[in-house]
Design a protein around this motif. Structure first.
Motif, PDB file in Angstrom:
ATOM      1  N   SER A 130       0.763  -1.338   0.101  1.00 28.64           N
ATOM      2  CA  SER A 130      -0.050  -0.066  -0.011  1.00 28.64           C
ATOM      3  C   SER A 130       0.886   1.162  -0.105  1.00 28.64           C
ATOM      4  O   SER A 130       0.555   2.342  -0.779  1.00 28.64           O
ATOM      5  CB  SER A 130      -0.753   0.071   1.191  1.00 28.64           C
ATOM      6  N   GLN A 131       1.989   1.427   0.787  1.00 29.44           N
ATOM      7  CA  GLN A 131       2.825   2.423   0.821  1.00 29.44           C
ATOM      8  C   GLN A 131       3.771   2.600  -0.620  1.00 29.44           C
ATOM      9  O   GLN A 131       3.751   3.738  -1.069  1.00 29.44           O
ATOM     10  CB  GLN A 131       3.775   2.337   1.899  1.00 29.44           C
ATOM     11  N   TYR A 132       4.224   1.400  -1.193  1.00 32.00           N
ATOM     12  CA  TYR A 132       4.880   1.393  -2.250  1.00 32.00           C
ATOM     13  C   TYR A 132       4.252   2.081  -3.573  1.00 32.00           C
ATOM     14  O   TYR A 132       4.744   2.378  -4.373  1.00 32.00           O
ATOM     15  CB  TYR A 132       5.462  -0.022  -2.561  1.00 32.00           C
ATOM     16  N   ARG A 133       2.878   1.612  -3.478  1.00 30.92           N
ATOM     17  CA  ARG A 133       1.898   1.849  -4.442  1.00 30.92           C
ATOM     18  C   ARG A 133       1.896   3.524  -4.722  1.00 30.92           C
ATOM     19  O   ARG A 133       1.530   4.288  -5.698  1.00 30.92           O
ATOM     20  CB  ARG A 133       0.563   1.460  -4.537  1.00 30.92           C
ATOM     21  N   LYS A 134       2.344   4.194  -3.683  1.00 30.44           N
ATOM     22  CA  LYS A 134       2.413   5.771  -3.635  1.00 30.44           C
ATOM     23  C   LYS A 134       3.575   6.108  -4.569  1.00 30.44           C
ATOM     24  O   LYS A 134       3.574   7.157  -4.857  1.00 30.44           O
ATOM     25  CB  LYS A 134       2.405   6.298  -2.261  1.00 30.44           C
ATOM     26  N   LEU A 135       4.464   5.392  -4.921  1.00 28.15           N
ATOM     27  CA  LEU A 135       5.580   5.829  -5.553  1.00 28.15           C
ATOM     28  C   LEU A 135       5.608   5.788  -7.245  1.00 28.15           C
ATOM     29  O   LEU A 135       4.916   4.971  -7.731  1.00 28.15           O
ATOM     30  CB  LEU A 135       6.757   4.675  -5.589  1.00 28.15           C
ATOM     31  N   ALA A 136       5.323   7.007  -7.637  1.00 28.83           N
ATOM     32  CA  ALA A 136       4.801   7.340  -9.010  1.00 28.83           C
ATOM     33  C   ALA A 136       5.775   6.570  -9.913  1.00 28.83           C
ATOM     34  O   ALA A 136       5.147   6.237 -10.922  1.00 28.83           O
ATOM     35  CB  ALA A 136       4.669   8.691  -9.566  1.00 28.83           C
ATOM     36  N   SER A 137       6.938   6.346  -9.623  1.00 27.24           N
ATOM     37  CA  SER A 137       7.882   5.766 -10.565  1.00 27.24           C
ATOM     38  C   SER A 137       7.608   4.259 -10.777  1.00 27.24           C
ATOM     39  O   SER A 137       8.194   3.502 -11.570  1.00 27.24           O
ATOM     40  CB  SER A 137       9.167   5.899 -10.152  1.00 27.24           C
ATOM     41  N   LEU A 138       7.161   3.451  -9.748  1.00 27.73           N
ATOM     42  CA  LEU A 138       6.994   2.146  -9.489  1.00 27.73           C
ATOM     43  C   LEU A 138       6.209   1.271 -10.380  1.00 27.73           C
ATOM     44  O   LEU A 138       5.092   1.973 -10.680  1.00 27.73           O
ATOM     45  CB  LEU A 138       6.749   1.686  -8.119  1.00 27.73           C
ATOM     46  N   GLN A 139       6.778   0.477 -11.069  1.00 33.77           N
ATOM     47  CA  GLN A 139       6.265  -0.370 -12.292  1.00 33.77           C
ATOM     48  C   GLN A 139       6.061  -1.657 -12.020  1.00 33.77           C
ATOM     49  O   GLN A 139       4.914  -2.395 -12.354  1.00 33.77           O
ATOM     50  CB  GLN A 139       6.804   0.149 -13.743  1.00 33.77           C
ATOM     51  N   HIS A 140       6.855  -2.240 -11.196  1.00 35.01           N
ATOM     52  CA  HIS A 140       6.908  -3.542 -10.975  1.00 35.01           C
ATOM     53  C   HIS A 140       7.107  -3.979  -9.348  1.00 35.01           C
ATOM     54  O   HIS A 140       7.923  -3.423  -8.732  1.00 35.01           O
ATOM     55  CB  HIS A 140       7.903  -4.332 -11.749  1.00 35.01           C
TER      56      HIS A 140
END
Length: 205
Positions: A130-140
């Motif tokens: 849930s926290q990682y999804r806030k990273l706009a750059s994250l694709q995988h």
């Protein structure tokens, strides 16, 4: 490295500013996650955990050779939310020039991999994701089991939705075309001592 679960880790009685946390990390032999003023000690990794992480890094470094991207292992800190949440993913890839300049922090990963442990698997799947999804750059976002051969691959599509694929067969391939990565599941678990899922014969009555 295996992570301690927030709320169940040893918590400091005092709250830390980000500057105090960074100073603590410079002096401590044990790494800590930081979340909203609290610090959480991280446990050591098993040999299987370490082997899997090495296999992932070796495959990524080979795939990314010649590209303007870098692979980072668990000792590199990720700023999930600046001045609020910092952690140490097992494996990260960043292709952001700004991340190459900072000596200690990654802020714009395109890929994060976590090797699951029994104590942290649920946390990695839920609150941490849930926290990682806030990273706009994250694709995988990829979760690798230590219990058996199983890998959960979450990929963000063009609409911003997360698509899930479960890999469990030795012939299954983690195929991330934008990074040039084709990684068979059998190579993820090479020399780890972890057995694949084995289905027994059907029972008869």
């Amino acid at each position: 490295m295996e992570k301690s679960v927030m709320g169940h880790a040893e918590q400091q009685k005092r709250r830390y500013t980000p500057a105090e946390y960074f100073a603590l990390e410079e002096q401590s032999v044990v790494r800590h996650e930081y979340f909203d003023g609290e610090v959480f000690a991280m446990a050591g990794a098993s040999k299987a955990h370490n082997t899997i992480a090495q296999n992932l890094v070796i495959a990524l470094r080979s795939a990314l050779r010649g590209q303007r991207c870098q692979v980072f292992m668990e000792g590199v800190r990720l700023a999930v939310q600046e001045n609020f949440y910092y952690t140490y993913p097992d494996v990260m890839v960043s292709c952001a020039p700004a991340d190459f300049q900072d000596e200690y922090l990654v802020r714009q990963p395109v890929l994060i991999m976590e090797v699951l442990s029994p104590s942290t698997a649920e946390y990695d799947r839920t609150e941490k994701f849930s926290q990682y999804r806030k990273l706009a750059s994250l694709q995988h976002y990829i979760l690798v089991s230590q219990a058996t051969w199983a890998m959960d691959w979450y990929r963000r599509d063009e609409a911003g939705q997360w698509i899930h694929r479960l890999l469990t067969e030795p012939a299954d391939i983690l195929d991330i075309s934008d990074l040039g990565l084709r990684l068979p599941l059998v190579e993820v678990y090479e020399a780890s001592g972890i057995a694949p899922i084995r289905l027994g014969p059907p029972t008869t009555r």
